[in-house]
Scaffold this motif. Structure first.
Motif, PDB file in Angstrom:
ATOM      1  N   LEU A  93       0.848  -1.186   0.000  1.00 28.69           N
ATOM      2  CA  LEU A  93       0.000   0.000   0.000  1.00 28.69           C
ATOM      3  C   LEU A  93       0.889   1.243   0.000  1.00 28.69           C
ATOM      4  CD1 LEU A  93      -2.817  -0.957   2.549  1.00 28.69           C
ATOM      5  CD2 LEU A  93      -2.761  -1.284   0.063  1.00 28.69           C
ATOM      6  N   HIS A  94       0.583   2.179  -0.859  1.00 24.81           N
ATOM      7  CA  HIS A  94       1.348   3.412  -0.972  1.00 24.81           C
ATOM      8  C   HIS A  94       1.243   4.224   0.319  1.00 24.81           C
ATOM      9  CE1 HIS A  94       2.633   7.301  -2.688  1.00 24.81           C
ATOM     10  NE2 HIS A  94       3.155   6.598  -3.680  1.00 24.81           N
ATOM     11  N   TYR A 147      -1.922   6.039   0.486  1.00 28.24           N
ATOM     12  CA  TYR A 147      -3.051   5.178   0.136  1.00 28.24           C
ATOM     13  C   TYR A 147      -4.386   5.812   0.510  1.00 28.24           C
ATOM     14  CZ  TYR A 147      -6.283   1.195   0.464  1.00 28.24           C
ATOM     15  OH  TYR A 147      -7.350   0.356   0.348  1.00 28.24           O
ATOM     16  N   ASN A 148      -5.251   5.973  -0.494  1.00 29.56           N
ATOM     17  CA  ASN A 148      -6.622   6.462  -0.359  1.00 29.56           C
ATOM     18  C   ASN A 148      -6.739   7.811   0.356  1.00 29.56           C
ATOM     19  OD1 ASN A 148      -7.864   4.509  -1.845  1.00 29.56           O
ATOM     20  ND2 ASN A 148      -8.991   3.585  -0.151  1.00 29.56           N
ATOM     21  N   SER A 196       2.706   0.131  -5.828  1.00 27.35           N
ATOM     22  CA  SER A 196       1.930   0.184  -4.585  1.00 27.35           C
ATOM     23  C   SER A 196       0.531   0.714  -4.893  1.00 27.35           C
ATOM     24  CB  SER A 196       2.603   1.094  -3.553  1.00 27.35           C
ATOM     25  OG  SER A 196       3.900   0.631  -3.236  1.00 27.35           O
ATOM     26  N   ILE A 197      -0.462   0.183  -4.205  1.00 19.66           N
ATOM     27  CA  ILE A 197      -1.834   0.642  -4.427  1.00 19.66           C
ATOM     28  C   ILE A 197      -1.980   2.035  -3.827  1.00 19.66           C
ATOM     29  CG2 ILE A 197      -4.275   0.220  -3.996  1.00 19.66           C
ATOM     30  CD1 ILE A 197      -3.653  -2.757  -3.871  1.00 19.66           C
ATOM     31  N   TRP A 198      -2.190   3.006  -4.703  1.00 22.60           N
ATOM     32  CA  TRP A 198      -2.317   4.405  -4.290  1.00 22.60           C
ATOM     33  C   TRP A 198      -3.771   4.759  -3.976  1.00 22.60           C
ATOM     34  CZ3 TRP A 198      -4.609   8.912  -6.237  1.00 22.60           C
ATOM     35  CH2 TRP A 198      -4.111  10.128  -5.740  1.00 22.60           C
ATOM     36  N   GLU A 242      -7.914   2.821  -4.140  1.00 14.34           N
ATOM     37  CA  GLU A 242      -8.863   1.795  -4.557  1.00 14.34           C
ATOM     38  C   GLU A 242     -10.231   2.099  -3.977  1.00 14.34           C
ATOM     39  OE1 GLU A 242      -7.977  -2.246  -3.312  1.00 14.34           O
ATOM     40  OE2 GLU A 242      -7.208  -1.573  -1.388  1.00 14.34           O
ATOM     41  N   LYS A 285     -12.187  -6.274  -2.282  1.00 16.43           N
ATOM     42  CA  LYS A 285     -10.902  -6.621  -2.888  1.00 16.43           C
ATOM     43  C   LYS A 285     -10.817  -8.095  -3.294  1.00 16.43           C
ATOM     44  CE  LYS A 285      -8.495  -7.458   1.514  1.00 16.43           C
ATOM     45  NZ  LYS A 285      -8.276  -8.899   1.297  1.00 16.43           N
ATOM     46  N   ARG A 295      -7.462  -6.624  -7.843  1.00 16.87           N
ATOM     47  CA  ARG A 295      -6.058  -6.699  -7.423  1.00 16.87           C
ATOM     48  C   ARG A 295      -5.304  -7.785  -8.182  1.00 16.87           C
ATOM     49  NH1 ARG A 295      -5.022  -5.802  -0.967  1.00 16.87           N
ATOM     50  NH2 ARG A 295      -5.866  -3.686  -0.767  1.00 16.87           N
TER      51      ARG A 295
END
Length: 404
Positions: free
Chosen positions: A68-69, A72-73, A100-102, A104, A112, A274
């Motif tokens: 996760l960034h 993140y979110n 990295s997931i920035w 979602e 997910k 994902r």
């Protein structure tokens, strides 16, 4: 009471007669279509229809969770993106930055780990499997003839058809790509319980290898070739060569025509945003996954390079675009499924949902593609004004929401 009994009797007789006629005229696949699609009020395949069909499992190995960034979110979707999500019934939207997931977002009860239908995004995966089989020597090259695996195509123009022609949509096959007609070959392929016979009933009516013509039947035949070449089902091969090495978090399901049959290679992998995004990351890194070369860089670059100058939108199983002055390539599926890769900025954008935007006659890239890209850049504060061909495609809300 006698009237009701007579009515029911003749109703049964009429329905029985109709069913007999369907078998006589070889359209009995429509019974399955009516049961699984039309009785549900749908006019085409839908996002969760994998539950209505037999499936084969694409097994996962040891899961490798996404990072996760640090931001993140922290940024909410823009108003334009929020409206598109609502009106096009998005169920998942991801922005992945630097692996990295920035961001979602999930909607309509999805999360997910929720499965949904890939539709034609599966074509990109099947082409990746082709290139892997070539690297392993199980298929000689892109120039190997399809007739080496299926002699039925060994005469006439079919004798010139190669596996590369199938992957690049230049097969010349007799195929009608109409999704909303109950009598099209696409509908038959989706609902028939003997898909191999459907494909082997096709003819080659145009010279293969000459021009791009998007035909799902080409990918189905390619999947059949890969199965013969590797001695594994498509699900097994994709699991061993991609799903497990990439650390997918969940098993996926691939629709088959019957419990002992073949995969619908042109579509229909049920997985989550994902795990679908892992193919974006693999291609972003030229086939390398955490130091392991799953697919050669040469294979990846071949797949995301147009085969024909006249059709710059397609390579080998992947869609291609130059937008905002950047090369982008992506997986795409019916009803607006996307995994978009932007190597220049190390970004992946994934969207899954129930509806898609307008597909025009002049632009091979549907309008919602631009929305998902433009708004991601705005959210990341990276949208820059451009002149000429690099201009952001400023679509109106009406442009986005028009449906085919």
């Amino acid at each position: 009471m006698r009237f009701i009994k007579n009515f029911l009797f003749w109703l049964i007789v009429v329905f029985g007669f109709i069913i007999i006629l369907m078998y006589i005229f070889d359209v009995d696949y429509l019974l399955r279509a009516v049961r699984t699609i039309y009785f549900r009020g749908e006019t085409t395949a839908f996002l969760d229809d994998y539950r209505e069909f037999p499936n084969r499992t694409i097994e996962k190995g040891t899961a490798q969770p996404w990072a996760l960034h640090k931001d993140y979110n922290k940024v909410k979707p823009t108003q334009r993106l929020t409206e598109a999500h609502k009106d096009l019934e998005t169920v998942a939207y991801l922005i992945i930055k630097n692996d990295s997931i920035w961001h979602e977002s999930y909607y309509d009860g999805y999360g997910k780990d929720s499965r949904s239908n890939s539709f034609s995004m599966a074509k990109s995966i099947v082409s990746a499997a082709l290139f892997k089989a070539i690297e392993e020597g199980k298929i000689k090259s892109l120039d190997q003839k399809v007739s080496d695996f299926y002699p039925k195509f060994g005469t006439g123009m079919g004798a010139d058809m190669t596996v590369g022609d199938l992957s690049s949509m230049a097969s010349g096959l007799s195929w009608d790509e109409r999704y909303y007609s109950p009598f099209s070959i696409v509908t038959r392929a989706y609902f028939d319980d003997n898909l191999e016979d459907v494909i082997l009933g096709l003819d080659v009516t145009e010279q293969p290898g000459k021009e791009f013509k998007y035909l799902s039947g080409a990918t189905e035949l390619l999947g059949m070739v890969i199965t013969r070449a590797t001695g594994q089902t498509l699900s097994e091969y994709v699991s061993d060569k991609f799903w497990k090495p990439m650390g997918a978090a969940n098993d996926a399901l691939w629709q088959v025509d019957n419990p002992d049959g073949i995969e619908k290679a042109y579509c229909c992998i049920a997985s989550n945003a994902r795990d679908f995004s892992r193919f974006g990351r693999l291609f972003l890194h030229n086939g390398n996954w955490n130091g392991t070369q799953i697919l050669s860089a040469e294979s990846v670059q071949k797949m995301v390079t147009p085969r024909f100058d006249e059709s710059p939108q397609y390579g080998y199983g992947w869609w291609i675009h130059n937008y905002l002055g950047k090369k982008m390539y992506y997986m795409r599926g019916h009803l607006g499924q996307f995994v978009i890769v932007i190597p220049q900025d190390n970004i992946i954008i994934t969207r899954l949902g129930h509806l898609k935007g307008l597909q025009t006659d002049t632009d091979p890239h549907s309008n919602d593609f631009y929305v998902y890209v433009d708004e991601a850049y705005k959210m990341m504060g990276m949208m820059q004004p451009n002149d000429g061909e690099g201009n952001s495609k400023a679509l109106t809300e009406a442009d986005v929401l028009l449906q085919e």
